[in-house]
Design an enzyme around this catalytic site. Structure first.
Site, PDB file in Angstrom:
ATOM      1  N   CYS A 212       0.839  -1.207   0.000  1.00 15.93           N
ATOM      2  CA  CYS A 212       0.000   0.000   0.000  1.00 15.93           C
ATOM      3  C   CYS A 212       0.867   1.247   0.000  1.00 15.93           C
ATOM      4  CB  CYS A 212      -0.886   0.021   1.242  1.00 15.93           C
ATOM      5  SG  CYS A 212      -1.734  -1.531   1.575  1.00 15.93           S
TER       6      CYS A 212
ATOM      7  N   PRO B 136      -5.337   8.643  -1.990  1.00 17.41           N
ATOM      8  CA  PRO B 136      -6.254   9.411  -2.844  1.00 17.41           C
ATOM      9  C   PRO B 136      -5.562  10.612  -3.500  1.00 17.41           C
ATOM     10  CG  PRO B 136      -7.327   8.809  -0.792  1.00 17.41           C
ATOM     11  CD  PRO B 136      -5.907   8.354  -0.667  1.00 17.41           C
TER      12      PRO B 136
ATOM     13  N   ILE C 262     -11.632  -7.315 -35.156  1.00 13.04           N
ATOM     14  CA  ILE C 262     -11.575  -8.496 -36.024  1.00 13.04           C
ATOM     15  C   ILE C 262     -12.734  -9.457 -35.717  1.00 13.04           C
ATOM     16  CG2 ILE C 262     -10.188 -10.569 -36.549  1.00 13.04           C
ATOM     17  CD1 ILE C 262      -7.696  -8.697 -36.276  1.00 13.04           C
TER      18      ILE C 262
ATOM     19  N   GLU D 199       1.946   1.282 -12.070  1.00  3.67           N
ATOM     20  CA  GLU D 199       3.421   1.215 -12.192  1.00  3.67           C
ATOM     21  C   GLU D 199       3.928   2.375 -13.045  1.00  3.67           C
ATOM     22  OE1 GLU D 199       7.278  -0.898 -11.707  1.00  3.67           O
ATOM     23  OE2 GLU D 199       5.375  -1.066 -10.678  1.00  3.67           O
TER      24      GLU D 199
END
Ligand SMILES: Cc1cc2nc3c(=O)[nH]c(=O)nc-3n(C[C@H](O)[C@H](O)[C@H](O)COP(=O)(O)OP(=O)(O)OC[C@H]3O[C@@H](n4cnc5c(N)ncnc54)[C@H](O)[C@@H]3O)c2cc1C
Length: 433
Positions: free
Chosen positions: A157, A161, A387, A413
């Site tokens: 963690c 926010p 497709i 990341e």
């Protein structure tokens, strides 16, 4: 996943390199870059692929719809040893750096939501492995995985926010209560993979806000610690089999021994920073680069799955009396999809090899790999839907899920914009904003 996780993972790589006798000169003396996989790499690829094809894929749709952690699948992975520190350690240990991306690509080829449910724990493990003392590793890493009969997950963690791309803005703070030798942690974490359901949480907190990210430290929150609670569970666009949640820390007290690396090391580091000495932040900037190929490889797994599915479909589906692949526009799309996937894989492998063999990322090659692979995954999966036409847009066919899953790879990341920032600064030497 965050940059702090990235550092942790790279530190873990370095620890492992040291443990296995590797060093920064490996590039000169060690294994040379080759595109030919060795037997170990081939065996691991086949092993993970077998699990992805036989167990993960058949379960993908169900757990995406349920939006729940696929505990039975994680347990299956634990039973065969894939969900274990030994397996992750084995992937890391490969001196060429390629096994980690290869294993990730195969697993996420099976399904990205379940892949993240299995691999999410490694973020916390990497932090403990990279920053913890041997005693801390021995105590906490087994508790991240649990046992095959009683599997557990772990959470890392860092994000909050108001602190996503800008990790230095973290507000969660840790205050030392000397009388009790305890740390008291307060704050709110956001978007934590496995947040609240984890046995072990690793939390990044500020011990000195004035120092920005150089005043951060990592803490283990032991199972069942009062004051560490799951907040709102996030409902997501993709990766829905992976649990994502806020985590609240309210006067959460942990023993002094839960500070990863120990207080002495932290005090030394803070003293250096306060004296204005160059901390290892520049080295850290380099090391951020090295975990990104792993994430890029996950994106590649999704892209490859969508490409393969749409290639088969294009050969089968007939319109105007012929297979749709006989139309150049479809065939060229597929050619470009394959081209982009292979190009991205070369960037991923290059960066993984550079990171593991201690090469300097002069041009942010780690960022390049993650940026390219993430964007290729979004593009390829979108083309795959095209497709498949109407079928591609429905939940009856998997490419729709793959497209939803791919999007996170331009966000976590380090977002694509942040990767471009890192690359542009690296190539120019200019502090581009
Ligand atoms: C499914 C999921 C799982 C996650 N898992 C974890 C986890 O396990 N642990 C954890 O700690 N975090 C986790 N995260 C959080 C994730 O790392 C962040 O969402 C990510 O870092 C982006 O931060 P943000 O969402 O606050 O976006 P912001 O930083 O607010 O960015 C918003 C937009 O502004 C752009 N932007 C911001 N700064 C700049 C700039 N300087 N230049 C140009 N553009 C800029 C960004 O690129 C983006 O497009 C997860 C997130 C998700 C969605």
């Amino acid at each position: 996943m965050t940059e702090t996780a990235a550092v942790a993972e790279v530190n873990a790589n370095e620890a492992l390199a040291a443990a296995t006798g590797g060093n920064g000169d490996a590039a000169a003396d060690g294994p040379k870059f080759t595109l030919e996989l060795n037997q170990d790499q081939k065996d691991i690829k086949e092993w993970v692929h077998g699990f992805a094809a036989g167990v993960v894929r058949p379960a993908a749709e169900e757990w995406d719809e349920r939006e729940e952690t696929p505990w039975p699948v994680i347990q299956e992975a634990a039973k065969i040893g894939l969900y274990s520190f030994e397996a992750v350690g084995q992937f890391w240990a490969d001196e060429t750096g390629l096994t980690l991306p290869i294993a990730n690509e195969e697993l996420f080829w099976g399904d990205a939501g379940i892949g993240m449910a299995i691999m999410g724990t490694t973020l916390a493990v990497a932090a403990i492995f990279g920053q913890g003392t041997p005693e801390q590793m021995g105590e906490w890493i087994p508790q991240c995985f649990g046992t095959p009969d009683d599997v557990k997950v772990a959470a890392f963690c860092a994000s909050e926010p108001d602190a996503g791309s800008d990790v230095s803005a973290i507000r969660t703070n840790a205050k030392y209560d000397e009388a009790k030798d305890e740390w008291v942690i307060n704050g709110q974490k956001a978007w934590a993979t496995n947040g609240g359901i984890a046995n072990v949480h690793v939390v990044i907190a500020s011990v000195d806000r004035e120092l920005g990210s150089r005043g951060h430290a990592a803490f283990v929150i032991p199972p069942g610690t009062p004051g560490c609670e799951q907040g709102a569970k996030v409902k997501k666009h993709g990766l829905r089999a992976s649990h994502t949640s806020d985590v609240h820390l309210d006067d959460c007290r942990v023993p002094g021994s839960c500070l990863l690396g120990g207080k002495e090391k932290l005090d030394e580091r803070l003293a250096r920073v306060r004296e204005g000495k160059k901390a290892k932040s520049q080295a850290a900037m380099q090391t951020f680069e090295a975990s990104r190929p792993t994430v890029g490889a996950q994106a590649l797994g999704i892209a490859r799955a969508a490409y393969e599915y749409s290639l088969d479909y294009a050969k089968e589906r007939r319109q105007f009396g012929k297979a749709i692949i006989e139309n150049q526009s479809i065939a060229f799309d597929l050619a470009n999809m394959k081209l982009e996937i292979d190009a991205a894989r070369l960037l991923v492998w290059r960066a993984a090899w550079m990171g593991r063999t201690g090469q300097k990322f002069e041009n942010a090659e780690g960022s390049m790999s993650k940026l390219k692979a993430g964007e290729v995954a979004v593009w390829v999966t979108e083309r795959a839907i095209q497709i498949l036409g109407g079928n591609g847009y429905t939940r009856e066919f998997p490419v729709e899920r793959m497209h939803r899953d791919s999007k996170i790879y331009t966000i976590f990341e380090g977002t694509s914009e942040i990767q471009r920032l890192v690359i542009s600064r690296a190539i120019s030497g200019v502090h581009v904003k």
